[in-house]
Write a protein that holds these residues in place. Structure first.
Motif, PDB file in Angstrom:
ATOM      1  N   THR A  65     -10.652  48.336 -38.241  1.00 29.63           N
ATOM      2  CA  THR A  65      -9.800  47.140 -38.253  1.00 29.63           C
ATOM      3  C   THR A  65     -10.646  45.881 -38.326  1.00 29.63           C
ATOM      4  O   THR A  65     -10.342  44.942 -39.076  1.00 29.63           O
ATOM      5  N   VAL A  66     -11.716  45.831 -37.549  1.00 31.99           N
ATOM      6  CA  VAL A  66     -12.614  44.666 -37.593  1.00 31.99           C
ATOM      7  C   VAL A  66     -13.216  44.534 -38.983  1.00 31.99           C
ATOM      8  O   VAL A  66     -13.266  43.435 -39.565  1.00 31.99           O
ATOM      9  N   ARG A  67     -13.694  45.646 -39.521  1.00 27.53           N
ATOM     10  CA  ARG A  67     -14.345  45.617 -40.835  1.00 27.53           C
ATOM     11  C   ARG A  67     -13.372  45.133 -41.919  1.00 27.53           C
ATOM     12  O   ARG A  67     -13.733  44.336 -42.792  1.00 27.53           O
ATOM     13  N   LYS A  68     -12.120  45.604 -41.841  1.00 29.80           N
ATOM     14  CA  LYS A  68     -11.116  45.226 -42.856  1.00 29.80           C
ATOM     15  C   LYS A  68     -10.869  43.722 -42.873  1.00 29.80           C
ATOM     16  O   LYS A  68     -10.933  43.078 -43.930  1.00 29.80           O
ATOM     17  N   TRP A  69     -10.609  43.115 -41.678  1.00 31.14           N
ATOM     18  CA  TRP A  69     -10.228  41.700 -41.659  1.00 31.14           C
ATOM     19  C   TRP A  69     -11.440  40.795 -41.792  1.00 31.14           C
ATOM     20  O   TRP A  69     -11.314  39.663 -42.267  1.00 31.14           O
ATOM     21  N   ARG A  70     -12.605  41.276 -41.426  1.00 41.97           N
ATOM     22  CA  ARG A  70     -13.824  40.510 -41.678  1.00 41.97           C
ATOM     23  C   ARG A  70     -14.058  40.400 -43.183  1.00 41.97           C
ATOM     24  O   ARG A  70     -14.339  39.325 -43.722  1.00 41.97           O
ATOM     25  N   ARG A  71     -13.933  41.526 -43.871  1.00 40.90           N
ATOM     26  CA  ARG A  71     -14.121  41.551 -45.321  1.00 40.90           C
ATOM     27  C   ARG A  71     -13.039  40.713 -46.013  1.00 40.90           C
ATOM     28  O   ARG A  71     -13.315  39.980 -46.966  1.00 40.90           O
ATOM     29  N   ARG A  72     -11.805  40.815 -45.534  1.00 41.57           N
ATOM     30  CA  ARG A  72     -10.704  40.056 -46.137  1.00 41.57           C
ATOM     31  C   ARG A  72     -10.943  38.555 -46.005  1.00 41.57           C
ATOM     32  O   ARG A  72     -10.709  37.784 -46.933  1.00 41.57           O
ATOM     33  N   PHE A  73     -11.421  38.140 -44.809  1.00 38.29           N
ATOM     34  CA  PHE A  73     -11.652  36.710 -44.618  1.00 38.29           C
ATOM     35  C   PHE A  73     -12.790  36.209 -45.504  1.00 38.29           C
ATOM     36  O   PHE A  73     -12.705  35.122 -46.075  1.00 38.29           O
ATOM     37  N   LEU A  74     -13.862  36.983 -45.629  1.00 38.11           N
ATOM     38  CA  LEU A  74     -14.979  36.565 -46.476  1.00 38.11           C
ATOM     39  C   LEU A  74     -14.535  36.404 -47.925  1.00 38.11           C
ATOM     40  O   LEU A  74     -15.038  35.549 -48.648  1.00 38.11           O
ATOM     41  N   ALA A  75     -13.569  37.219 -48.340  1.00 41.57           N
ATOM     42  CA  ALA A  75     -13.123  37.165 -49.728  1.00 41.57           C
ATOM     43  C   ALA A  75     -12.099  36.058 -49.966  1.00 41.57           C
ATOM     44  O   ALA A  75     -12.110  35.396 -51.009  1.00 41.57           O
ATOM     45  N   GLU A  76     -11.184  35.841 -49.010  1.00 37.56           N
ATOM     46  CA  GLU A  76     -10.057  34.941 -49.252  1.00 37.56           C
ATOM     47  C   GLU A  76      -9.912  33.841 -48.210  1.00 37.56           C
ATOM     48  O   GLU A  76      -8.948  33.074 -48.258  1.00 37.56           O
ATOM     49  N   ARG A  77     -10.811  33.810 -47.222  1.00 36.26           N
ATOM     50  CA  ARG A  77     -10.778  32.831 -46.139  1.00 36.26           C
ATOM     51  C   ARG A  77      -9.438  32.906 -45.387  1.00 36.26           C
ATOM     52  O   ARG A  77      -8.900  33.991 -45.219  1.00 36.26           O
ATOM     53  N   LEU A  78      -8.860  31.793 -44.978  1.00 39.90           N
ATOM     54  CA  LEU A  78      -7.655  31.816 -44.149  1.00 39.90           C
ATOM     55  C   LEU A  78      -6.474  32.476 -44.842  1.00 39.90           C
ATOM     56  O   LEU A  78      -5.659  33.156 -44.205  1.00 39.90           O
TER      57      LEU A  78
END
Length: 365
Positions: A65-78
């Protein structure tokens, strides 16, 4: 030597992003999913690159779960935290529109109604009812449902919580801990017509009306270490019946063991006659739960099993039949007793209640 994976890309937040994420994480009305995603990103912030496993352990979630949302934020920010991308046609609803629906659902009340419906929210937002429904499902919002709660006003609430939970986690040596209460006014109910049994493609069916055939009261003492239960059935619910139950407990618990009873604050547990009997039996030690806090007494959970498995759907033509079935169910339970595993410490319970109180308008400090 363990093989290390590829180095993680640092996640660095701007001041504006950090302020927004902190607001999402702390705002009492934020959807739980959005608040959790914000906490994940905030925990990953910094040039030192915190480990995925460390962040997961800190937040009590999985590393994936941490890895998923960390990666998502790096790609699309907020924007990546507000709505997951879906395969197929690109979404036609702006992030601002989604946030407006979520915020309005959590923070506003519609005119002439106590809660939002899909129709009223659709009229307010200009979106379709199906779109409103998808947004609510996405953020686990259910305006049509309501739960109940009651906060104890016991001035000794903290002391009693520590006392009772202490017995669950660290029971005294040479003693038995019994969670005690009465399930009063159990009704012997019979349906006005015979129950139609379940058939393939059709559930069991019964009439909505019933006939009352009398009442009984079940006194129960749940052994928190073994799961065994000492019980007694009485037609009345007075201090006299509670005293008889104490005598039965005294008779069934082996000599040489102290007896710690966890009880609620019902008046029959504190009458002069009961106090006099306890004074003559020094191996008994009474521990009272806070007022309005039956959830802390383990026997209440056991009563729930009894109700779900036998009482609620039972049909009895008289009290004797009801009591016979209750005794049979208890006998079967005691042949294979199952203690409950208490997981929350006293401090964890008090911290959770403190957070809950801060969310309630006018709850005080």
């Amino acid at each position: 030597m363990r093989r290390r994976g590829p180095a993680l890309e640092p996640l660095l937040l701007s001041d504006e992003e950090r302020a927004t994420l902190t607001w999402w994480a702390r705002r009492a009305s934020s959807a739980q999913a959005l608040a959790l995603r914000a906490r994940i990103v905030l925990a990953c912030d910094g040039p030192d690159v915190p480990s995925i496993v460390g962040v997961a352990r800190e937040l009590g979630i999985t590393a994936d779960t941490v890895r998923k949302w960390r990666r998502r934020f790096l790609a699309e920010r907020l924007d990546g935290l507000v709505d997951e991308p879906r395969p197929g046609r690109p979404p036609t609803i702006a992030v601002d529109e989604i946030e407006a629906v979520v915020v309005a659902t959590l923070e506003e009340i519609p005119k002439n109604a106590t809660h939002w419906s899909r129709s009223s929210m659709a009229a307010r937002s200009g979106l379709s009812k199906s779109t409103v429904g998808r947004i609510w499902r996405k953020f686990q919002l259910k305006p049509h449902l309501v739960g109940t709660f009651k906060l104890s006003t016991d001035p000794l609430f903290i002391e009693k919580v520590h006392d009772v939970i202490g017995l669950y986690f660290d029971p005294p040596e040479g003693a038995v801990v019994l969670s005690v209460d009465e399930k009063s006014q159990i009704q012997a109910l019979d349906r006005s017509q015979p129950v139609l049994p379940m058939m393939p493609g059709m559930p069991e069916r019964r009439t909505h009306d019933y006939v009352r055939n009398g009442l009984t009261t079940l006194f129960a003492a749940f052994d928190t270490s073994s799961g065994k239960v000492i019980t007694s059935l009485h037609r009345r619910h007075r201090a006299a019946e509670f005293k008889k139950f104490l005598v039965k407990i005294d008779r069934e618990v082996p000599d040489g063991l102290d007896i710690h009873l966890i009880c609620d604050n019902y008046g029959t547990h504190k009458t002069p006659a009961i106090r006099a009997w306890l004074a003559q039996h020094p191996r008994f030690h009474m521990h009272f739960t806070p007022t309005g806090s039956s959830w802390i007494n383990q026997v209440e959970r056991w009563f729930g099993f009894l109700t779900d498995q036998m009482i609620r759907r039972g049909a009895h033509k008289n009290v004797q039949a009801l009591e016979r079935d209750i005794r049979a169910w208890i006998k079967n339970w005691n042949e294979d007793p199952k203690p409950f595993t208490w997981t929350k410490t006293a401090n964890e319970i008090l911290d959770s209640l403190a957070r809950f109180c801060r969310r309630i308008s006018g709850a005080g400090h």
